[in-house]
Scaffold this motif. Structure first.
Motif, PDB file in Angstrom:
ATOM      1  N   GLY A  18       7.826  -9.187  -3.201  1.00 16.10           N
ATOM      2  CA  GLY A  18       6.997  -8.864  -4.354  1.00 16.10           C
ATOM      3  C   GLY A  18       5.985  -9.950  -4.677  1.00 16.10           C
ATOM      4  O   GLY A  18       4.947  -9.673  -5.299  1.00 16.10           O
ATOM      5  N   HIS A  22       2.061  -9.104  -5.602  1.00 16.00           N
ATOM      6  CA  HIS A  22       1.435  -9.450  -6.878  1.00 16.00           C
ATOM      7  C   HIS A  22       0.600 -10.723  -6.809  1.00 16.00           C
ATOM      8  O   HIS A  22       0.148 -11.212  -7.846  1.00 16.00           O
ATOM      9  CB  HIS A  22       2.515  -9.613  -7.952  1.00 16.00           C
ATOM     10  CG  HIS A  22       3.177  -8.329  -8.340  1.00 16.00           C
ATOM     11  ND1 HIS A  22       4.400  -7.938  -7.838  1.00 16.00           N
ATOM     12  CD2 HIS A  22       2.783  -7.322  -9.156  1.00 16.00           C
ATOM     13  CE1 HIS A  22       4.737  -6.765  -8.347  1.00 16.00           C
ATOM     14  NE2 HIS A  22       3.771  -6.366  -9.143  1.00 16.00           N
ATOM     15  N   ARG A  25      -2.766 -10.903  -8.717  1.00 13.54           N
ATOM     16  CA  ARG A  25      -2.575 -11.030 -10.164  1.00 13.54           C
ATOM     17  C   ARG A  25      -2.094 -12.436 -10.517  1.00 13.54           C
ATOM     18  O   ARG A  25      -2.553 -13.036 -11.508  1.00 13.54           O
ATOM     19  CB  ARG A  25      -1.548  -9.985 -10.609  1.00 13.54           C
ATOM     20  CG  ARG A  25      -1.386  -9.864 -12.099  1.00 13.54           C
ATOM     21  CD  ARG A  25      -2.591  -9.254 -12.767  1.00 13.54           C
ATOM     22  NE  ARG A  25      -2.928  -7.947 -12.213  1.00 13.54           N
ATOM     23  CZ  ARG A  25      -4.008  -7.269 -12.538  1.00 13.54           C
ATOM     24  NH1 ARG A  25      -4.872  -7.796 -13.392  1.00 13.54           N
ATOM     25  NH2 ARG A  25      -4.257  -6.087 -12.002  1.00 13.54           N
ATOM     26  N   GLY A 140       7.337  -0.961  -4.972  1.00 16.82           N
ATOM     27  CA  GLY A 140       6.460  -1.993  -5.519  1.00 16.82           C
ATOM     28  C   GLY A 140       5.004  -1.568  -5.521  1.00 16.82           C
ATOM     29  O   GLY A 140       4.278  -1.770  -6.501  1.00 16.82           O
ATOM     30  N   VAL A 144       2.321  -0.878  -8.742  1.00 17.72           N
ATOM     31  CA  VAL A 144       0.982  -1.466  -8.863  1.00 17.72           C
ATOM     32  C   VAL A 144      -0.054  -0.369  -9.093  1.00 17.72           C
ATOM     33  O   VAL A 144      -0.992  -0.537  -9.875  1.00 17.72           O
ATOM     34  CB  VAL A 144       0.638  -2.289  -7.608  1.00 17.72           C
ATOM     35  CG1 VAL A 144      -0.832  -2.669  -7.588  1.00 17.72           C
ATOM     36  CG2 VAL A 144       1.494  -3.553  -7.554  1.00 17.72           C
ATOM     37  N   TRP A 151       2.917  -6.244 -14.536  1.00 15.35           N
ATOM     38  CA  TRP A 151       3.746  -6.913 -13.542  1.00 15.35           C
ATOM     39  C   TRP A 151       4.994  -7.555 -14.159  1.00 15.35           C
ATOM     40  O   TRP A 151       6.041  -7.629 -13.518  1.00 15.35           O
ATOM     41  CB  TRP A 151       2.933  -7.942 -12.766  1.00 15.35           C
ATOM     42  CG  TRP A 151       2.373  -9.081 -13.562  1.00 15.35           C
ATOM     43  CD1 TRP A 151       1.151  -9.140 -14.158  1.00 15.35           C
ATOM     44  CD2 TRP A 151       3.019 -10.331 -13.842  1.00 15.35           C
ATOM     45  NE1 TRP A 151       0.987 -10.352 -14.794  1.00 15.35           N
ATOM     46  CE2 TRP A 151       2.111 -11.102 -14.607  1.00 15.35           C
ATOM     47  CE3 TRP A 151       4.254 -10.863 -13.502  1.00 15.35           C
ATOM     48  CZ2 TRP A 151       2.417 -12.375 -15.055  1.00 15.35           C
ATOM     49  CZ3 TRP A 151       4.565 -12.140 -13.947  1.00 15.35           C
ATOM     50  CH2 TRP A 151       3.651 -12.889 -14.715  1.00 15.35           C
ATOM     51  N   ARG A 152       4.903  -7.970 -15.401  1.00 18.19           N
ATOM     52  CA  ARG A 152       6.086  -8.567 -16.035  1.00 18.19           C
ATOM     53  C   ARG A 152       7.193  -7.523 -16.218  1.00 18.19           C
ATOM     54  O   ARG A 152       8.370  -7.786 -15.927  1.00 18.19           O
ATOM     55  CB  ARG A 152       5.715  -9.185 -17.385  1.00 18.19           C
ATOM     56  CG  ARG A 152       4.799 -10.409 -17.258  1.00 18.19           C
ATOM     57  CD  ARG A 152       4.532 -11.041 -18.615  1.00 18.19           C
ATOM     58  NE  ARG A 152       3.585 -12.136 -18.519  1.00 18.19           N
ATOM     59  CZ  ARG A 152       3.901 -13.404 -18.218  1.00 18.19           C
ATOM     60  NH1 ARG A 152       5.159 -13.714 -17.994  1.00 18.19           N
ATOM     61  NH2 ARG A 152       2.974 -14.330 -18.156  1.00 18.19           N
ATOM     62  N   ALA A 154       7.538  -4.886 -14.447  1.00 19.96           N
ATOM     63  CA  ALA A 154       8.004  -4.525 -13.110  1.00 19.96           C
ATOM     64  C   ALA A 154       9.075  -5.489 -12.626  1.00 19.96           C
ATOM     65  O   ALA A 154      10.130  -5.072 -12.110  1.00 19.96           O
ATOM     66  CB  ALA A 154       6.827  -4.504 -12.136  1.00 19.96           C
ATOM     67  N   TRP A 155       8.860  -6.778 -12.811  1.00 20.18           N
ATOM     68  CA  TRP A 155       9.843  -7.761 -12.348  1.00 20.18           C
ATOM     69  C   TRP A 155      11.128  -7.688 -13.162  1.00 20.18           C
ATOM     70  O   TRP A 155      12.224  -7.894 -12.621  1.00 20.18           O
ATOM     71  CB  TRP A 155       9.250  -9.161 -12.374  1.00 20.18           C
ATOM     72  CG  TRP A 155       8.362  -9.423 -11.189  1.00 20.18           C
ATOM     73  CD1 TRP A 155       7.051  -9.080 -11.065  1.00 20.18           C
ATOM     74  CD2 TRP A 155       8.746 -10.043  -9.952  1.00 20.18           C
ATOM     75  NE1 TRP A 155       6.580  -9.448  -9.821  1.00 20.18           N
ATOM     76  CE2 TRP A 155       7.594 -10.040  -9.120  1.00 20.18           C
ATOM     77  CE3 TRP A 155       9.917 -10.602  -9.473  1.00 20.18           C
ATOM     78  CZ2 TRP A 155       7.604 -10.580  -7.836  1.00 20.18           C
ATOM     79  CZ3 TRP A 155       9.943 -11.140  -8.190  1.00 20.18           C
ATOM     80  CH2 TRP A 155       8.790 -11.127  -7.381  1.00 20.18           C
ATOM     81  N   ASP A 225      -7.947  -2.732  -6.719  1.00 24.04           N
ATOM     82  CA  ASP A 225      -6.500  -2.860  -6.900  1.00 24.04           C
ATOM     83  C   ASP A 225      -5.765  -1.575  -6.532  1.00 24.04           C
ATOM     84  O   ASP A 225      -4.708  -1.603  -5.893  1.00 24.04           O
ATOM     85  CB  ASP A 225      -6.176  -3.229  -8.352  1.00 24.04           C
ATOM     86  CG  ASP A 225      -6.365  -4.709  -8.630  1.00 24.04           C
ATOM     87  OD1 ASP A 225      -6.644  -5.461  -7.669  1.00 24.04           O
ATOM     88  OD2 ASP A 225      -6.236  -5.117  -9.795  1.00 24.04           O
TER      89      ASP A 225
END
Length: 379
Positions: A18, A22, A25, A140, A144, A151-152, A154-155, A225
């Motif tokens: 990941g 990312h 970003r 993943g 996106v 992204w926060r 997502a993690w 993106d």
């Protein structure tokens, strides 16, 4: 072993790879240079190696279940730290811890498959579990595409998924008793010297796409993106085809399977370097790379099991450690090359390393390259 594939999807496809997904970003938010990004990726790979060595030791002592939960704990903790990262050092720490999980997952799941699946179905089951990397990469990429700014979140989701997938894999495995087989599964690393060299060189070459692939598509490729996220999904979906590696080894032998996959990933890496801004060409390149990489890792599992059938889980840990040491070195070197001579040049260097790995393996795998040998029981 669908739950085993889910563990690989989270620990490899999301928590480990990941960072590359990312990276554009992260570069924008934390001001990372190419060299710094390569250093962070290398650190994550080295953390993986430490966990792989520990997982190997635990698997040898009949503690593969503990190794599985080590994988879940580190992947979850690291992903949560990435999600909360407030600075580049915090992000680095999160990536290091998150990358650790995959190292313990491989020997744990090789042991889990061996304990749960009939020996005749072992090679195919191992390959299917290993192909979970592709599924994680697809997830993943879809995240996106759907929520590029989130992204926060997502993690944080990666952390939850790591625990859930590991719980399912644990519940569905018939674990051997603790301490079982320790004497019978001793491994001398020198027995794996040749495949270890091949794995390390190939890992260095693969680091180009995994660490800098999406960054290359964005700059100098100039793709949006959404397009790069979709192309990352293509990479992951093609990785699912890597589940054929067990059947491929049985049909053509270890030498041909490894050399063909290494050469294919080299060609894909060059194509991406030449045409990073052409979506169809980038899609073809990433599809070939995704399938080729998962085949490479699946062949490593089969190769180790062939050389030391009584210590297959330990052999997988050793060879995947070699693959990852190569990725760490490759991330550092290719990051420096990209910073000095440009990303495209770095990808050409990566392709050369993959071709070198294919050549080394053609010479090294001769003693175990016959399809009949590869079809034998890996345990």
């Amino acid at each position: 072993m669908p739950w085993g594939a889910a563990v690989i999807a989270v620990t490899y496809g999301l928590a480990r790879y990941g960072f590359g997904l990312h990276l554009p970003r992260f570069r924008a938010e934390f001001g990372l240079s190419s060299a710094a990004a390569g250093g962070i990726a290398a650190g994550g790979y080295l953390a993986y190696c430490l966990a792989a060595l520990l997982g190997r030791r635990w698997a040898a002592r009949g503690r593969a279940r503990s190794a599985l939960w080590l994988a879940a704990g580190t992947a979850a903790a690291g992903s949560l730290l990435v999600a909360a990262a407030w600075s580049a050092p915090a992000l680095t720490a999160g990536v290091l811890v998150a990358g650790t999980g995959a190292g313990a997952a491989t020997p744990a799941l090789v042991a889990a498959v061996a304990a749960t699946v009939p020996p005749a179905a072992g090679p195919r089951a191992q390959a299917v579990v290993n192909s979970g990397t592709g599924a994680g990469v697809v997830v993943g990429g879809l995240l996106v595409l759907a929520v590029p700014e989130a992204w926060r979140a997502a993690w944080a989701g990666f952390a939850m998924a790591a625990v859930l997938a590991t719980w399912g894999a644990d519940r569905s495995t018939r674990w051997a008793a603790a301490g079982d087989g320790g004497r019978r599964s001793r491994l001398r690393v020198r027995e794996l010297a040749r495949p270890l060299v091949a794995a390390t060189v190939a890992g260095a070459g693969c680091a180009g796409v995994w660490t800098f692939g999406r960054d290359l598509l964005a700059d100098p490729g100039g793709l949006a993106d959404g397009t790069t996220g979709l192309l990352w999904c293509v990479l992951g979906a093609a990785g699912l085809l890597g589940g054929i590696s067990g059947d491929l080894v049985q049909r053509v032998g270890l030498r041909a399977a490894w050399a063909g996959a290494a050469a294919g990933t080299a060609v894909a890496t060059v194509l991406l370097a030449v045409l990073p801004g052409v979506p169809w060409a980038a899609g073809v390149a990433l599809a070939v790379f995704g399938c080729g990489f998962v085949v490479l890792s699946g062949v490593l599992i089969a190769w180790g099991a062939q050389v030391v059938p009584a210590a297959a889980a330990q052999a997988a840990a050793v060879l995947f450690t070699g693959l990852t040491v190569g990725q760490a070195a490759g991330s550092l070197v290719l990051g420096l090359v990209a910073g000095g001579a440009g990303a495209r040049t770095a990808f050409v260097v990566a392709a050369g390393l993959l071709l070198a790995a294919a050549t080394v393996t053609e010479r090294a795998a001769g003693s175990v390259s016959r399809p009949a040998a590869a079809a034998g029981r890996p345990r």
